[in-house]
Design an enzyme around this catalytic site. Structure first.
Site, short mmCIF file in Angstrom:
data_model
loop_
_atom_site.label_atom_id
_atom_site.label_comp_id
_atom_site.label_asym_id
_atom_site.label_seq_id
_atom_site.Cartn_x
_atom_site.Cartn_y
_atom_site.Cartn_z
N GLU A 101 -57.41 -60.07 -15.80
CA GLU A 101 -56.12 -59.99 -15.12
C GLU A 101 -55.63 -61.31 -14.53
OE1 GLU A 101 -54.19 -57.41 -15.14
OE2 GLU A 101 -55.60 -56.00 -16.07
N SER A 125 -67.07 6.78 3.12
CA SER A 125 -67.99 7.15 4.19
C SER A 125 -68.50 5.96 5.00
CB SER A 125 -69.19 7.91 3.61
OG SER A 125 -68.77 9.16 3.09
#
Length: 809
Positions: free
Chosen positions: A90, A460
């Site tokens: 770069e 139940s």
């Protein structure tokens, strides 16, 4: 001559004017742009977007949320050779220039002037790229380029070179949602920066130029060309590496592949709950601020919960018929393994069950199948034992079926995706911390969290709440209530005749035995005796909303629509001595700098911190609609229960600053109910739980009409756990799929892990109780109820018919 001088004068004047105009224009543009440039001092405290991390209570990774992958690193953590790879690619003169590479700019201008290209390479330094990444858009214009140059100069004047390079390496996009060099190294190679090889460093350095179209996964050929012909060669030209090093790196094939961060605890439903809570607390940006969220989930218990649910649903399927292959694909007789595996594309694994396609079967009853990764597995004849049919008669080439690992290493069993769903939620009963949560069989297939969102009838398993109200009203475990037919009639003349599950009647019986045997008619009569309004109001003390509870007698049979989490919360009241706790999931939140910004401080149940509340609700009466509470034949002073030699759980007193959970119900009622629910395990509908070999296991099974829902809720040690099994379409689970058959085995398998090495929870009678013999049974009764007991045993009058009719309103 004079005419020529005149023309030259005019030309010079025009040039001067144009120059001045150009200078003014440039100055105006410079002023216009520079006056709007952002303050680059923010770069010193820049907050890069980072994902949110979710951990278990014991520090194991559960999930990572966020649109980007980024793990910022300091420049000192970046290997020198990796920095050189980026500099060579770069900006080779990065440490020499002052933010602007004038040679590069001149080269770019020359290319613009001599070619027809509108965009040319060169001219952007790493500093300029940082300026563009943080402050500018990707628009290609001279105005943006000038702003980039000006910003680069400002950045260079206030930041050191290493600081600029650090920003660049952490900000750059590397494709596949990876931002920053550390995230790229992990995603493409599954490595940390100091583990990278030269060829991998060069590959990574070549990505930012073409992050989407040129990364080593999307386009490995293009990525290799850039690595070999540009990055490595530039490193050689700059004397960063030798030619031999470059040649060795070039010889290595491209080997990048996706690597996701290793999730250590599979808890997707809990993770999604955290995600939603964090967004509600901090907004949508919470997923990109690098928060580290520690939950209450216990890694070991969560894994046990997932395994238990998966095993339980697999066993449920084994009790029912084989439905056939998931799908059938016509494949060519000569299709190879790769071709077969390609047909599995898009078919995901669910609940630990992997999709495979059948390649062939053998006369001996085995089957050769292919997985999506092209690997072959051999299913032995025993893999289909549960179907009752050999594999070579069950399957054929091209069938897509499911398999999962067997008990022994290398073994696989044939499975099918369950038609039922299940959820498990486990709380610390003393403070409400969620220790394990499974919202369904497969989060991949369905993200609906049945633990917190599904409203189902508890059947139940709701009865203990009704019995608790009855005990508060003056009943005791030895109270006699008839298990006999009864018809209720409303004002419109409609009748309701509740039935026991077995269709039989046992006549007068103690309510302890009625709960143990889950007799519906006793529950209905109890509720009718104490009153619907009283019961609804009382049951809200367990954390339920009153409007959730039906305002009629069917409530006693569990017809309310409730979530498994709310049921577990209600049972926690029994488990912790009578206190109402609030379930919670997020324990701590740290920011990206690991600074603590949130710490939960839950309310804690503590019997020793408050005086016993013996008058939580309305005062009791001695007689409720003719039911006898039991005649005392012998009364003894209160005395402690004998302790066994096993260790018992003692709850330490919390910190003085810890908030106390409010008392929900009388601790004496808790003692009675816990004793009764322990009997459910010892001799009732949950005797399978005796296999845990603990004396503190208590709970209640639950089933609904046509076996649409199966439940078991219970507790032992410090944990309260609820398991539900049912179908999302509310269809029946099948014949005799009761709570004790479908849900209880899941609960037992999970609690076997959860309760390992945990002390036994005590259930000693609290103050204010007397031990007495009632109706032939020895029970502990509240002191104020002693004087209310009748002097005779309840008996049905001979003149009463077998069926009694009551008005209901």
């Amino acid at each position: 001559m004079y005419r020529l001088r005149g023309w030259l004068g005019w030309l010079l004047t025009i040039l001067i004017i144009l120059t001045l105009v150009g200078i003014l224009a440039a100055g105006s543009m410079y002023y216009a742009i520079s006056s709007k440039l952002p303050d680059i001092r923010n770069l010193k405290q820049v907050e890069l977007q980072e994902p949110m991390y979710v951990y278990s209570h014991d520090g194991l990774l559960i999930a990572i949320f966020g649109e980007i992958r980024r793990y910022p690193v300091q420049i000192k953590e970046v290997p020198e050779q990796l920095k050189q790879a980026f500099l060579a690619t770069e900006d080779a003169r990065f440490y020499e220039h002052s933010g602007i590479d004038y040679k590069g700019i001149a080269r770019a201008i020359w290319l613009l002037a001599t070619t027809n290209e509108k965009r040319v390479p060169g001219g952007s330094t790493i500093t300029q790229q940082v300026a563009r990444q943080f402050f500018l858009n990707s628009e290609y214009s001279y105005k943006r380029k000038l702003a980039e140059i000006l910003l680069a100069r400002k950045i260079e004047s206030q930041l050191k070179k290493d600081e600029i390079l650090e920003l660049y390496l952490n900000k750059s996009f590397f494709g596949n949602r990876a931002y920053g060099i550390a995230a790229a190294a992990e995603f493409y190679y599954g490595k940390k920066l100091n583990e990278l090889n030269l060829d991998e460093m060069a590959s990574l350095a070549g990505i930012p130029k073409f992050p989407s179209s040129g990364n080593p996964i999307t386009n490995p050929a293009r990525a290799r060309e850039r690595r070999d012909l540009y990055v490595l060669q530039r490193m050689v030209d700059l004397n960063f590496i030798t030619q031999d090093q470059a040649n060795a790196a070039k010889a290595i094939p491209m080997h990048a592949k996706p690597h996701e961060p290793p999730v250590q605890v599979y808890a997707p439903y809990a993770a999604e709950m955290v995600r939603q809570e964090m967004i509600a607390k901090y907004g949508g940006a919470a997923l990109n601020k690098g928060y580290h969220v520690t939950t209450t989930i216990d890694g070991t218990l969560q894994m046990a919960a997932e395994t238990s649910v998966r095993n339980g649903l697999a066993l449920y399927e084994h009790r029912h018929r084989w439905r056939g292959a998931e799908q059938h694909i016509e494949v060519d007789a000569n299709a190879d393994t790769a071709t077969l595996a390609a047909h599995l594309s898009g078919i995901s694994s669910q609940g630990g069950m992997f999709p495979v396609i059948v390649a062939r079967t053998t006369p001996e009853g085995s089957a050769i199948v292919v997985r999506s990764d092209r690997s072959e597995l051999t299913l032995p004849p025993a893999a289909s034992r549960w179907t009752g049919t050999p594999l070579n008669k069950l399957l054929k080439r091209g069938d897509v079926v499911r398999v999962r690992p067997g008990e022994k290493r290398g073994e696989w069993t044939l499975e099918q995706l369950p038609s039922a769903q299940s959820t498990l939620v486990s709380l610390d009963a003393n403070n409400g911390a969620l220790r394990a949560l499974v919202g369904g069989f497969s989060f991949t297939a369905n993200k609906f969290n049945r633990a917190t969102q599904a409203r189902r009838q508890p059947g139940s398993s709701f009865k203990p709440f009704v019995y608790s109200a009855a005990l508060e009203k003056g009943f005791n475990p030895a109270s006699i209530v008839p298990d006999a037919p009864v018809i209720f009639r409303d004002r419109r003349g409609h009748t309701w005749s509740p039935q026991n599950d077995d269709g039989k009647f046992q006549g007068p019986m103690r309510i302890r035995d009625a709960l143990v045997q889950s007799r519906n008619l006793v529950s209905v009569r109890l509720l009718d005796a104490i009153g619907i309004d009283f019961a609804r109001n009382y049951i809200t003390q367990f954390g339920f909303e009153e409007n959730e509870i039906p305002p009629n007698l069917s409530m006693s049979l569990g017809t309310a629509s409730l979530t498994p989490l709310s049921i577990a919360r209600g049972y926690a009241v029994f488990a912790n001595g009578g206190f109402r706790i609030d379930p919670w999931l997020i324990d701590e939140i740290h920011d990206r700098e690991h600074k603590l910004i949130f710490k939960n401080n839950p309310k804690v149940a503590c019997s020793s911190c408050t005086s016993a509340n013996t008058n939580v609700t309305q005062s009791t009466s001695h007689l409720v609609d003719g039911f006898n509470f039991g005649a005392p034949t012998k009364t003894e002073p209160s005395k402690p229960v004998k302790n066994n030699n096993e260790p018992t759980q003692t709850i330490p007193s919390p910190d003085p600053n810890t908030p106390m959970a409010p008392r929900a119900i009388d601790e004496r009622v808790v003692f009675q109910l816990v004793s009764m629910m322990r009997d459910v395990v010892l001799r009732g509908t949950a005797t399978a739980a005796r296999s845990l070999n603990r004396q503190d296991i208590a709970g209640k099974t639950g089933s609904t009409n046509e076996h649409r829902d199966a439940w078991f809720s219970g507790f032992g040690g410090p944990y309260v756990t609820t398991v539900w099994v049912g179908r999302d379409d509310f269809q029946s689970l099948g014949y005799r799929e009761y709570g004790g058959k479908a849900a209880l085995p899941i609960w037992i398998e999970y609690m076997r892990t959860a309760l390992k090495d945990k002390p036994i929870a005590r259930n000693a009678p609290p103050q204010g109780m007397t031990q007495t013999t009632l109706n032939g049974a020895t029970e502990w009764v509240k002191n104020e109820d002693i004087n209310h007991l009748q002097d005779h045993d309840f008996k049905l009058h001979e003149e009463e018919s077998d069926e009694q009719t009551f008005d209901i309103f």
